[in-house]
Write a protein that holds these residues in place. Structure first.
Motif, PDB file in Angstrom:
ATOM      1  N   GLY A 130      70.125  35.903  79.852  1.00 20.52           N
ATOM      2  CA  GLY A 130      69.269  36.339  80.905  1.00 20.52           C
ATOM      3  C   GLY A 130      67.947  36.345  80.453  1.00 20.52           C
ATOM      4  O   GLY A 130      67.022  37.005  81.051  1.00 20.52           O
ATOM      5  N   ILE A 131      67.545  36.223  78.911  1.00 19.78           N
ATOM      6  CA  ILE A 131      66.202  36.230  78.476  1.00 19.78           C
ATOM      7  C   ILE A 131      65.903  35.026  78.002  1.00 19.78           C
ATOM      8  O   ILE A 131      66.093  34.504  76.984  1.00 19.78           O
ATOM      9  N   GLU A 132      64.792  34.446  78.686  1.00 15.27           N
ATOM     10  CA  GLU A 132      64.448  32.828  78.504  1.00 15.27           C
ATOM     11  C   GLU A 132      63.904  32.798  77.023  1.00 15.27           C
ATOM     12  O   GLU A 132      64.067  31.870  76.475  1.00 15.27           O
ATOM     13  N   TRP A 133      62.856  33.762  76.797  1.00 18.87           N
ATOM     14  CA  TRP A 133      62.184  33.507  75.414  1.00 18.87           C
ATOM     15  C   TRP A 133      63.239  33.308  74.379  1.00 18.87           C
ATOM     16  O   TRP A 133      62.882  32.639  73.513  1.00 18.87           O
ATOM     17  N   MET A 134      64.527  34.185  74.302  1.00 14.58           N
ATOM     18  CA  MET A 134      65.394  34.070  73.388  1.00 14.58           C
ATOM     19  C   MET A 134      65.972  32.470  73.362  1.00 14.58           C
ATOM     20  O   MET A 134      66.269  32.026  72.422  1.00 14.58           O
ATOM     21  N   ARG A 135      66.273  32.201  74.552  1.00 17.42           N
ATOM     22  CA  ARG A 135      66.796  30.770  74.711  1.00 17.42           C
ATOM     23  C   ARG A 135      65.985  29.790  73.885  1.00 17.42           C
ATOM     24  O   ARG A 135      66.331  28.626  73.482  1.00 17.42           O
ATOM     25  N   ARG A 136      64.634  29.915  74.570  1.00 17.69           N
ATOM     26  CA  ARG A 136      63.848  29.007  73.940  1.00 17.69           C
ATOM     27  C   ARG A 136      63.602  28.989  72.280  1.00 17.69           C
ATOM     28  O   ARG A 136      63.454  27.830  71.718  1.00 17.69           O
ATOM     29  N   GLU A 137      63.548  30.254  71.908  1.00 20.10           N
ATOM     30  CA  GLU A 137      63.496  30.272  70.252  1.00 20.10           C
ATOM     31  C   GLU A 137      64.734  29.709  69.705  1.00 20.10           C
ATOM     32  O   GLU A 137      64.900  28.931  68.746  1.00 20.10           O
ATOM     33  N   GLU A 188      72.894  24.723  77.690  1.00 19.76           N
ATOM     34  CA  GLU A 188      73.267  23.432  77.546  1.00 19.76           C
ATOM     35  C   GLU A 188      72.446  22.700  76.405  1.00 19.76           C
ATOM     36  O   GLU A 188      72.722  21.509  75.971  1.00 19.76           O
ATOM     37  N   TYR A 189      71.307  23.142  76.092  1.00 18.80           N
ATOM     38  CA  TYR A 189      70.689  22.623  74.889  1.00 18.80           C
ATOM     39  C   TYR A 189      71.384  22.602  73.536  1.00 18.80           C
ATOM     40  O   TYR A 189      70.939  21.889  72.706  1.00 18.80           O
ATOM     41  N   LYS A 190      72.474  23.441  73.469  1.00 12.96           N
ATOM     42  CA  LYS A 190      73.102  23.446  72.244  1.00 12.96           C
ATOM     43  C   LYS A 190      74.318  22.035  72.188  1.00 12.96           C
ATOM     44  O   LYS A 190      74.321  21.930  71.099  1.00 12.96           O
ATOM     45  N   ASN A 191      74.577  21.705  73.410  1.00 14.73           N
ATOM     46  CA  ASN A 191      75.428  20.706  73.213  1.00 14.73           C
ATOM     47  C   ASN A 191      75.047  19.282  72.466  1.00 14.73           C
ATOM     48  O   ASN A 191      75.918  18.708  71.688  1.00 14.73           O
ATOM     49  N   PRO A 192      73.961  18.921  72.507  1.00 13.70           N
ATOM     50  CA  PRO A 192      73.724  17.708  71.549  1.00 13.70           C
ATOM     51  C   PRO A 192      74.111  18.039  70.021  1.00 13.70           C
ATOM     52  O   PRO A 192      74.245  17.198  69.197  1.00 13.70           O
ATOM     53  N   HIS A 193      73.610  19.366  69.456  1.00 13.40           N
ATOM     54  CA  HIS A 193      73.779  19.813  68.413  1.00 13.40           C
ATOM     55  C   HIS A 193      75.310  19.863  67.833  1.00 13.40           C
ATOM     56  O   HIS A 193      75.615  19.631  66.898  1.00 13.40           O
ATOM     57  N   LEU A 201      71.604  30.189  67.163  1.00 10.21           N
ATOM     58  CA  LEU A 201      70.876  31.469  66.712  1.00 10.21           C
ATOM     59  C   LEU A 201      71.220  32.593  67.639  1.00 10.21           C
ATOM     60  O   LEU A 201      71.114  32.532  69.051  1.00 10.21           O
ATOM     61  N   ALA A 202      71.806  33.789  67.189  1.00 12.56           N
ATOM     62  CA  ALA A 202      72.022  34.925  68.034  1.00 12.56           C
ATOM     63  C   ALA A 202      70.990  35.819  67.887  1.00 12.56           C
ATOM     64  O   ALA A 202      70.798  36.163  66.551  1.00 12.56           O
ATOM     65  N   ILE A 203      70.443  36.339  68.978  1.00 10.73           N
ATOM     66  CA  ILE A 203      69.257  37.348  68.649  1.00 10.73           C
ATOM     67  C   ILE A 203      69.960  38.434  69.650  1.00 10.73           C
ATOM     68  O   ILE A 203      70.213  38.582  70.728  1.00 10.73           O
ATOM     69  N   GLY A 204      69.914  39.717  68.699  1.00  6.84           N
ATOM     70  CA  GLY A 204      70.672  41.084  69.315  1.00  6.84           C
ATOM     71  C   GLY A 204      69.840  42.082  69.223  1.00  6.84           C
ATOM     72  O   GLY A 204      68.867  42.207  68.499  1.00  6.84           O
ATOM     73  N   ASP A 205      70.125  43.307  69.915  1.00 11.14           N
ATOM     74  CA  ASP A 205      69.299  44.593  69.735  1.00 11.14           C
ATOM     75  C   ASP A 205      69.936  45.321  68.673  1.00 11.14           C
ATOM     76  O   ASP A 205      69.027  46.193  68.165  1.00 11.14           O
ATOM     77  N   GLY A 206      71.090  45.065  68.430  1.00  8.02           N
ATOM     78  CA  GLY A 206      71.727  46.054  66.949  1.00  8.02           C
ATOM     79  C   GLY A 206      72.150  45.122  66.069  1.00  8.02           C
ATOM     80  O   GLY A 206      71.877  43.882  66.004  1.00  8.02           O
ATOM     81  N   TRP A 207      72.638  45.714  64.993  1.00 11.13           N
ATOM     82  CA  TRP A 207      72.861  44.918  63.540  1.00 11.13           C
ATOM     83  C   TRP A 207      74.193  44.219  63.881  1.00 11.13           C
ATOM     84  O   TRP A 207      74.419  42.988  63.016  1.00 11.13           O
ATOM     85  N   LYS A 208      75.279  44.679  64.932  1.00 10.37           N
ATOM     86  CA  LYS A 208      76.381  43.754  65.075  1.00 10.37           C
ATOM     87  C   LYS A 208      76.203  42.557  66.252  1.00 10.37           C
ATOM     88  O   LYS A 208      76.293  42.758  67.043  1.00 10.37           O
ATOM     89  N   GLU A 261      66.444  27.184  71.079  1.00  8.47           N
ATOM     90  CA  GLU A 261      66.467  25.839  70.818  1.00  8.47           C
ATOM     91  C   GLU A 261      65.325  25.488  70.332  1.00  8.47           C
ATOM     92  O   GLU A 261      65.822  24.236  69.337  1.00  8.47           O
ATOM     93  N   ALA A 262      64.362  25.906  69.979  1.00  8.26           N
ATOM     94  CA  ALA A 262      63.193  25.739  68.952  1.00  8.26           C
ATOM     95  C   ALA A 262      64.147  25.569  67.415  1.00  8.26           C
ATOM     96  O   ALA A 262      63.811  24.594  66.738  1.00  8.26           O
ATOM     97  N   PHE A 263      64.867  26.688  67.012  1.00  4.54           N
ATOM     98  CA  PHE A 263      65.369  26.776  65.965  1.00  4.54           C
ATOM     99  C   PHE A 263      66.372  25.326  65.691  1.00  4.54           C
ATOM    100  O   PHE A 263      66.609  24.603  64.531  1.00  4.54           O
ATOM    101  N   LEU A 264      67.179  25.105  66.807  1.00  2.00           N
ATOM    102  CA  LEU A 264      68.253  24.061  66.652  1.00  2.00           C
ATOM    103  C   LEU A 264      67.601  22.475  66.374  1.00  2.00           C
ATOM    104  O   LEU A 264      68.006  21.773  65.735  1.00  2.00           O
ATOM    105  N   ASN A 265      66.264  22.481  67.306  1.00  2.00           N
ATOM    106  CA  ASN A 265      65.523  21.440  66.942  1.00  2.00           C
ATOM    107  C   ASN A 265      64.849  21.279  65.623  1.00  2.00           C
ATOM    108  O   ASN A 265      64.759  19.938  65.117  1.00  2.00           O
ATOM    109  N   GLU A 266      64.531  22.035  64.958  1.00  2.91           N
ATOM    110  CA  GLU A 266      63.602  22.113  63.759  1.00  2.91           C
ATOM    111  C   GLU A 266      64.045  23.181  62.947  1.00  2.91           C
ATOM    112  O   GLU A 266      63.323  24.045  62.702  1.00  2.91           O
ATOM    113  N   PRO A 267      65.301  23.215  62.432  1.00  2.00           N
ATOM    114  CA  PRO A 267      65.726  24.507  61.509  1.00  2.00           C
ATOM    115  C   PRO A 267      64.638  24.553  60.291  1.00  2.00           C
ATOM    116  O   PRO A 267      64.499  25.900  59.781  1.00  2.00           O
TER     117      PRO A 267
END
Length: 593
Positions: free
Chosen positions: A484-491, A554-559, A467-474, A493-499
């Motif tokens: 550098g933003i923890e809540w984005m990484r946690r979101e 690193e939470y991406k690696n199992p997926h 999941l990529a979260i950005g400030d603009g459309w691209k 990780e949650a998506f990867l675990n339960e899409p």
């Protein structure tokens, strides 16, 4: 042997095969000669013969370990190394070889201990110092690895290998200018060193200095005229410099050599053998990380425009073919060659190239326009000159539009045009190139951020990748602020675990409908969700990158590993089906006879 005529020496010994097979010393000599000329599998036979005659012959044990190492069987190489060390615990060379093998097995900490032992026994052991720097790097200790590489250079300032290794380390961490300086140091010691020329060309290429890179790669090629990698690099650089005919000549030289690359299974014996069809003249499914440390052997064969491969060049042991050629925008001639090759091999084909013909952006937008609960923006392929004419004629009114160069991915050569002037300027800069126009859909979330989800389809499985979260459309994962933003990484990780919690039953059903409509064995989708929970489709193709380089994520690696395993199982099923069909046919003909 003394005259350096090793092939003749081997032939002479093989003429006296029966006599040689009774003399352990001569068996060792023959094994060593075979190793020297790059035939480790043949060498294994003679070292094993020597050990059958003289089980405690350490020379044969060491030689057998080197032969296993050369053939990629690092497990057996390790066992031979352990025997050699047990017999001669103060031999620095045995400890060095053990460190080498342990590193190949991914046991870096043990490898470091073995190399330190080798250095303690031989304080000026240059090879051990160089390999030690490599091990430290594998442990992620970048400053210490750099220090070790520099120490190796200071210890052996005239040793070109030390400078080459330092350059490789600097290049890996993207310090390209210093890497080039290190390679130049090596070349000042050895003006004809292939590795320095070749890797310097890679660094120049990374800096965008394509002309200088080509000249350097050509110098590497003069040192080793038949080197496949140098020929491929020259071809790639000629393409970047818009010399397609010269590039094709480079690639055809490689294709005529048969198998381009071999990727052995991580463990022996391999469960099956796959043949990968790849084209340097078109876009491909990225495959290196997908097949890394797999259970199967893989050979790579080039598919080129207007070139017919000889099916006899392929091993009879091939069980399944994987077509990697995935880009049709400028690769229809290549795709025709890939189709011809795939059909001629008479093996099961994963992602048959014929199925790729309808996967360009315009075709995908038409094919998926009727998927229920999905938003598929209309996409049109158009020549830049025709777009300029349409803008001049006032025939472009539906703004905003995304305009991009055909054949480009990752956000390169792409812009959001909100008016005719912006569109006209983009078309002018495009010259004679082919473009795509896509209706823009504002897919921003209620919090103002833009979210782009990537799934990978493997057989009938739908697996989340990121999941990529950005400030603009691209939005592209590598260019977001997520590191550098923890809540984005946690979101993410949650998506990867339960899409399913994010997309819901309706969204997952849409993805499954897309899977069935596209019909490929392996491909990816970039998509989002609109305010009504509909799936907004951006891109669907087999060219999407799957990789394990996820520092900070690193939470991406199992997926990623889950995708890799699903891909392996898909290939293994096809290979087993082929073997079963061959076995059934053999049984039928045997009974008929």
């Amino acid at each position: 042997m003394d005259a350096g005529r090793y092939d003749d020496a081997i032939k002479t010994l093989l003429l006296a095969r029966e006599l040689v097979s009774r003399e352990p010393t001569i068996c060792n000599t023959l094994g060593s000669l075979l190793l020297h000329v790059g035939k480790p599998q043949d060498a294994i036979v003679w070292f094993e013969t020597a050990l059958a005659l003289e089980p405690d012959c350490i020379q044969a044990v060491s030689g057998l370990g080197m032969a296993y190492q050369g053939s990629g069987d690092f497990g057996r190489a390790l066992r031979c190394g352990e025997r050699a060390i047990a017999a001669q615990p103060d031999d620095a060379v045995s400890w060095y070889r053990q460190g080498f093998v342990l590193l190949e097995l991914g046991r870096s900490i043990e490898a470091l201990a073995s190399l330190d032992r080798a250095i303690s026994l031989k304080s000026d052991y240059k090879l051990a110092f160089g390999k030690r720097a490599e091990v430290i790097e594998s442990l992620g200790k970048v400053p210490e690895a750099m220090q070790a590489a520099l120490r190796s250079c200071h210890m052996s300032p005239e040793d070109v290998t030390s400078w080459s290794r330092l350059g490789d380390l600097l290049q890996k961490y993207r310090d390209f200018d210093k890497a080039i300086a290190a390679y130049d140091k090596g070349l000042s010691r050895c003006p004809e060193d292939f590795s320095c020329f070749f890797n310097k060309a890679l660094a120049l290429d990374a800096l965008g200095r394509f002309g200088d890179a080509l000249v350097t790669a050509q110098r590497a090629l003069r040192v080793e005229p038949d080197n496949r990698e140098a020929l491929i690099l020259c071809g790639k650089l000629e393409l970047k410099l818009e010399h397609p005919a010269v590039a094709h000549a480079c690639f055809q030289t490689v294709a005529e050599m048969g198998v381009v690359r071999n990727h052995p299974a991580a463990t022996k014996p391999a469960k099956f053998r796959a043949l990968l069809l790849f084209s340097p003249e078109a876009g491909n499914t990225p495959y290196e990380d997908l097949i890394r440390d797999s259970c199967f052997d893989a050979d790579v064969l080039f598919a080129l425009r207007h070139y017919r491969n000889d099916p006899q060049d392929c091993s009879d042991q091939v069980d399944v073919v994987v077509n990697l050629v995935s880009e049709t925008d400028f690769g229809l001639d290549v795709m025709a060659s890939a189709i011809d090759l795939a059909d001629s091999l008479h093996r099961p084909v994963v992602n048959h190239p014929r199925l790729m013909l309808a996967t360009d952006r315009e075709s995908i937008s038409r094919r998926l326009s009727g998927v229920e609960d999905a938003v598929m923006p209309a996409t049109t392929r158009i020549e830049a000159k025709d777009l300029r004419r349409r803008v001049r004629d006032g025939d472009m009114n539906a703004f905003p539009l995304i305009v991009r160069h055909a054949g480009k991915h990752g956000g390169d050569m792409m812009e959001l045009a909100g008016d005719a002037d912006t569109l006209s300027r983009f078309a002018e800069e495009a010259g004679e190139r082919t473009l795509y126009l896509t209706d823009f859909v504002n897919y921003s979330s209620p919090d103002g951020f833009f979210r782009k989800y990537r799934f990978i389809f493997v057989g009938d499985q739908i697996l989340p990748y990121h999941l990529a979260i950005g400030d603009g459309w691209k939005v592209h994962h590598a260019s977001t602020r997520m590191a550098g933003i923890e809540w984005m990484r946690r979101e993410e990780e949650a998506f990867l675990n339960e899409p399913e919690r994010v997309f819901g039953a309706k969204g997952m059903a849409v993805l499954d409908a897309i899977r069935r409509q596209i019909g490929l064995d392996y491909f990816g989708i970039d998509c989002s969700l609109d305010s009504e929970g509909r799936v907004v489709i951006f891109e669907v193709n087999a060219s999407m990158l799957v990789h394990l380089h996820n520092a900070g994520f690193e939470y991406k690696n199992p997926h990623v590993i889950r995708i890799k395993q699903a891909f392996e199982r898909l290939l293994e099923r096809r290979a087993k089906e082929y073997r079963s069909s061959v076995s059934a046919a053999d049984t039928f003909w045997a009974k008929s006879a």
